[in-house]
Design a protein around this motif. Structure first.
Motif, mmCIF file in Angstrom:
data_model
loop_
_atom_site.group_PDB
_atom_site.id
_atom_site.type_symbol
_atom_site.label_atom_id
_atom_site.label_comp_id
_atom_site.label_asym_id
_atom_site.label_seq_id
_atom_site.Cartn_x
_atom_site.Cartn_y
_atom_site.Cartn_z
ATOM 1 N N THR A 86 24.029 34.535 32.907
ATOM 2 C CA THR A 86 23.711 35.350 31.739
ATOM 3 C C THR A 86 23.136 36.693 32.177
ATOM 4 O O THR A 86 22.613 36.828 33.286
ATOM 5 N N LEU A 87 23.202 37.648 31.286
ATOM 6 C CA LEU A 87 22.593 38.942 31.556
ATOM 7 C C LEU A 87 21.097 38.764 31.807
ATOM 8 O O LEU A 87 20.531 39.361 32.723
ATOM 9 N N GLY A 88 20.454 37.920 31.015
ATOM 10 C CA GLY A 88 19.028 37.661 31.189
ATOM 11 C C GLY A 88 18.706 37.125 32.573
ATOM 12 O O GLY A 88 17.737 37.546 33.204
ATOM 13 N N ASP A 89 19.525 36.191 33.060
ATOM 14 C CA ASP A 89 19.295 35.651 34.406
ATOM 15 C C ASP A 89 19.508 36.708 35.477
ATOM 16 O O ASP A 89 18.777 36.750 36.476
ATOM 17 N N ARG A 90 20.487 37.574 35.298
ATOM 18 C CA ARG A 90 20.718 38.650 36.270
ATOM 19 C C ARG A 90 19.537 39.605 36.313
ATOM 20 O O ARG A 90 19.072 39.984 37.389
ATOM 21 N N VAL A 91 19.046 39.999 35.144
ATOM 22 C CA VAL A 91 17.905 40.920 35.090
ATOM 23 C C VAL A 91 16.656 40.228 35.634
ATOM 24 O O VAL A 91 15.866 40.842 36.359
ATOM 25 N N HIS A 92 16.494 38.954 35.335
ATOM 26 C CA HIS A 92 15.330 38.218 35.828
ATOM 27 C C HIS A 92 15.367 38.092 37.344
ATOM 28 O O HIS A 92 14.339 38.238 38.014
ATOM 29 N N THR A 123 12.100 36.773 27.565
ATOM 30 C CA THR A 123 12.431 37.780 26.558
ATOM 31 C C THR A 123 12.544 39.138 27.226
ATOM 32 O O THR A 123 11.969 39.369 28.298
ATOM 33 N N ALA A 124 13.242 40.031 26.584
ATOM 34 C CA ALA A 124 13.379 41.389 27.107
ATOM 35 C C ALA A 124 12.018 42.081 27.151
ATOM 36 O O ALA A 124 11.716 42.818 28.095
ATOM 37 N N GLU A 132 27.006 35.616 28.589
ATOM 38 C CA GLU A 132 27.470 35.311 29.935
ATOM 39 C C GLU A 132 28.204 36.500 30.525
ATOM 40 O O GLU A 132 28.898 37.239 29.831
ATOM 41 N N THR A 133 28.041 36.649 31.817
ATOM 42 C CA THR A 133 28.690 37.721 32.556
ATOM 43 C C THR A 133 29.124 37.156 33.900
ATOM 44 O O THR A 133 28.464 36.272 34.447
ATOM 45 N N THR A 134 30.229 37.636 34.415
ATOM 46 C CA THR A 134 30.725 37.174 35.703
ATOM 47 C C THR A 134 30.688 38.332 36.694
ATOM 48 O O THR A 134 31.186 39.418 36.422
ATOM 49 N N VAL A 135 30.057 38.066 37.824
ATOM 50 C CA VAL A 135 30.008 39.025 38.924
ATOM 51 C C VAL A 135 30.572 38.305 40.139
ATOM 52 O O VAL A 135 30.015 37.294 40.577
ATOM 53 N N GLY A 136 31.673 38.817 40.657
ATOM 54 C CA GLY A 136 32.347 38.110 41.744
ATOM 55 C C GLY A 136 32.846 36.774 41.232
ATOM 56 O O GLY A 136 33.557 36.702 40.238
ATOM 57 N N LYS A 137 32.396 35.695 41.875
ATOM 58 C CA LYS A 137 32.802 34.346 41.467
ATOM 59 C C LYS A 137 31.712 33.646 40.666
ATOM 60 O O LYS A 137 31.862 32.491 40.299
#
Length: 161
Positions: free
Chosen positions: A128-134, A3-4, A119-124
């Motif tokens: 998810t935003l949550g996974d990126r922040v985590h 959770t945030a 979902e978000t794409t960075v490069g290839k």
């Protein structure tokens, strides 16, 4: 479940550890090198500040550092071996970390579960935003742990995590 609110709490724990480990150290202390191939405390704290500022941008919040201020602390940058151009004073790094913590608490506190799951794409890579922040939190924690050892380099045999 991620959770945030949990992320904000975990980032806060790291910010408290960082402040505790830097307590009583001077800028010169932060530049002391180990005999091993790791960076000094100044670089580690600048790298943490840069990462946290990046997370603020990731979640749509205002970043803290001035544009270019933390360029010296980018991933894979050269070690800091002495004071010089681009080296940010220890006190300023600690101010940035404290301010990014305030921003993270506010920004993460306003994120919904749906926004974290977006979902978000960075490069290839799509995640998810949550996974990126985590992942950024994991990276923050890794470097936060280094601060205990780098405090020891400055001759402070205390503040064991």
């Amino acid at each position: 479940m991620l959770t945030a609110a949990k992320l904000a709490k975990d980032y806060k724990r790291n910010a408290n550890v960082i402040a505790w480990q830097a307590d009583g150290l001077s800028h010169a202390d932060s530049l002391l090198q180990t005999p091993y191939r790791i960076n000094c405390l100044n670089w580690v704290l600048g790298h943490i500040a840069n990462g946290r500022d990046g997370v603020l941008g990731m979640v749509g919040a205002d970043q803290v550092a001035e544009p270019g201020e933390l360029d010296r602390y980018q991933r894979e940058s050269e070690p800091i071996l002495e004071d010089g151009p681009g080296v940010v004073p220890l006190q300023r790094l600690l101010e940035i970390i404290a301010a990014t913590q305030e921003g993270l608490e506010a920004a993460l506190g306003s994120l919904t579960d749906e926004e974290l799951a977006a979902e978000t794409t960075v490069g290839k890579r799509t995640t998810t935003l949550g996974d990126r922040v985590h992942f950024a939190y994991f990276h923050d924690t890794y470097h936060t742990g280094q601060t205990e050892l780098l405090r020891q380099v400055a001759g402070k045999d205390d503040h064991i995590i």
